[in-house]
Design an enzyme around this catalytic site. Structure first.
Site, PDB file in Angstrom:
ATOM      1  N   LYS A  25      45.125  29.895  49.263  1.00 18.16           N
ATOM      2  CA  LYS A  25      44.629  28.386  48.956  1.00 18.16           C
ATOM      3  C   LYS A  25      44.547  28.296  47.345  1.00 18.16           C
ATOM      4  O   LYS A  25      45.068  27.316  46.815  1.00 18.16           O
ATOM      5  CB  LYS A  25      43.168  28.135  49.319  1.00 18.16           C
ATOM      6  N   ARG A  72      32.200  25.345  52.750  1.00 16.36           N
ATOM      7  CA  ARG A  72      32.310  26.598  53.641  1.00 16.36           C
ATOM      8  C   ARG A  72      31.471  26.592  54.385  1.00 16.36           C
ATOM      9  O   ARG A  72      31.295  27.591  55.291  1.00 16.36           O
ATOM     10  CB  ARG A  72      32.478  27.727  52.388  1.00 16.36           C
ATOM     11  N   ARG A 131      44.440  42.823  46.741  1.00 14.07           N
ATOM     12  CA  ARG A 131      44.521  42.212  45.359  1.00 14.07           C
ATOM     13  C   ARG A 131      43.369  42.998  44.539  1.00 14.07           C
ATOM     14  O   ARG A 131      43.243  42.582  43.345  1.00 14.07           O
ATOM     15  CB  ARG A 131      44.078  40.654  45.308  1.00 14.07           C
ATOM     16  N   ARG A 180      40.235  42.895  44.075  1.00 13.51           N
ATOM     17  CA  ARG A 180      39.270  42.204  43.187  1.00 13.51           C
ATOM     18  C   ARG A 180      37.876  43.001  43.547  1.00 13.51           C
ATOM     19  O   ARG A 180      37.812  43.696  44.407  1.00 13.51           O
ATOM     20  CB  ARG A 180      38.828  40.707  43.474  1.00 13.51           C
TER      21      ARG A 180
HETATM   22  P1  ADP Z   1      38.403  33.732  48.921  1.00  8.65           P
HETATM   23  O1  ADP Z   1      39.191  32.444  49.149  1.00  8.65           O
HETATM   24  O2  ADP Z   1      39.345  35.023  48.713  1.00  8.65           O
HETATM   25  O3  ADP Z   1      37.234  33.611  49.763  1.00  8.65           O
HETATM   26  P2  ADP Z   1      37.081  32.652  46.848  1.00  8.65           P
HETATM   27  O4  ADP Z   1      37.644  32.761  45.333  1.00  8.65           O
HETATM   28  O5  ADP Z   1      37.214  31.303  47.332  1.00  8.65           O
HETATM   29  O6  ADP Z   1      37.820  33.551  47.366  1.00  8.65           O
HETATM   30  O7  ADP Z   1      35.493  32.893  46.936  1.00  8.65           O
HETATM   31  C1  ADP Z   1      35.069  34.193  46.550  1.00  8.65           C
HETATM   32  C2  ADP Z   1      33.351  34.092  46.825  1.00  8.65           C
HETATM   33  O8  ADP Z   1      32.665  33.060  46.256  1.00  8.65           O
HETATM   34  C3  ADP Z   1      33.162  33.925  48.232  1.00  8.65           C
HETATM   35  O9  ADP Z   1      33.455  35.377  48.987  1.00  8.65           O
HETATM   36  C4  ADP Z   1      31.817  33.515  48.231  1.00  8.65           C
HETATM   37  O10 ADP Z   1      30.730  34.926  47.984  1.00  8.65           O
HETATM   38  C5  ADP Z   1      31.558  32.601  46.964  1.00  8.65           C
HETATM   39  N1  ADP Z   1      31.997  31.288  47.391  1.00  8.65           N
HETATM   40  C6  ADP Z   1      33.308  30.459  47.029  1.00  8.65           C
HETATM   41  N2  ADP Z   1      32.919  29.237  47.403  1.00  8.65           N
HETATM   42  C7  ADP Z   1      31.808  29.249  48.122  1.00  8.65           C
HETATM   43  C8  ADP Z   1      31.128  28.066  48.897  1.00  8.65           C
HETATM   44  N3  ADP Z   1      31.777  26.899  49.038  1.00  8.65           N
HETATM   45  N4  ADP Z   1      30.062  28.232  49.555  1.00  8.65           N
HETATM   46  C9  ADP Z   1      29.318  29.574  49.284  1.00  8.65           C
HETATM   47  N5  ADP Z   1      30.112  30.655  48.701  1.00  8.65           N
HETATM   48  C10 ADP Z   1      31.218  30.451  48.226  1.00  8.65           C
END
Ligand code: ADP
Length: 182
Positions: A10, A84, A123, A125
């Site tokens: 994404k 989410r 990746r 992280r």
């Molecule tokens: P990925 O797409 O790999 O999950 P993101 O960078 O979108 O990575 O998200 C990393 C982390 O940030 C998630 O695993 C979660 O813990 C937190 N996070 C991101 N967006 C949300 C959200 N909308 N609600 C709750 N937690 C979130």
């Protein structure tokens, strides 16, 4: 809006689409990682959840998005990683009513489980250990998957295959963006 599992690509696709269409990129993952790097109170709280592969509490991410939408700087935006969960989607609906704004489309990027695991472990992280990757995929199925019905029922959902070349996927995404947003 982009919808899809962790590791679906994404972020990569969002940057390109936002550049091309002049959209503001609102990525909760990026905002949360920035808060963690800055060592803010919010960052410290969020980090516990992120490192465990759990969702950060709804009220935290809803507050972050509300702030960004309310600053009025952008008339068109791409939501990446938000909502989410169903409560987040309901909060977004209320914010959009307040802004007299509407979603043009929800683009779901689908990638198979094995490929997702491979990508996330590649990746490296801090939140991409084998245990957290498993946990995040489970959390996605439990909490985020219901949004397919939520937006499907509203006729907004467009599904795109997220495997293949970055350019190929981008082409499919472009084809799924309604003309109004472009
Ligand atoms: P990925 O797409 O790999 O999950 P993101 O960078 O979108 O990575 O998200 C990393 C982390 O940030 C998630 O695993 C979660 O813990 C937190 N996070 C991101 N967006 C949300 C959200 N909308 N609600 C709750 N937690 C979130």
């Amino acid at each position: 809006m982009f919808l899809g599992p962790p590791g679906a690509g994404k972020g990569t696709q969002a940057e390109r689409l936002c550049d091309e269409l002049g959209l503001a990129h609102l990525a909760t993952g990026d905002l949360l990682r920035a808060a963690v790097a800055d060592g803010t109170d919010l960052g410290r709280e969020a980090r516990r959840y992120m490192d465990a592969g759990e969702l950060v509490p709804d009220e935290v991410v809803i507050g972050m998005i509300r702030e960004r939408l309310a600053d009025g700087a952008s008339s068109a935006f791409l939501l990446d990683g938000f909502p989410r969960s169903v409560p987040q989607a309901e909060a977004l609906d209320a914010m959009l009513v307040d802004l007299a704004a509407a979603l043009d489309a929800v683009i779901a990027i689908e990638v198979g489980r094995d490929e997702l695991i491979k990508r996330m472990l590649g990746r490296k992280r801090p939140d991409d250990t084998p245990e957290t990757v498993e946990r995040r995929l489970r959390v996605y199925e439990d909490q985020t998957r219901p949004l397919f019905g939520y937006y499907g029922d509203r006729g907004l959902l467009r599904t795109v295959q997220g495997e293949g070349s970055v350019d190929g996927v981008y082409g499919s995404i472009k084809a799924a963006v309604p003309a109004r947003a472009g």
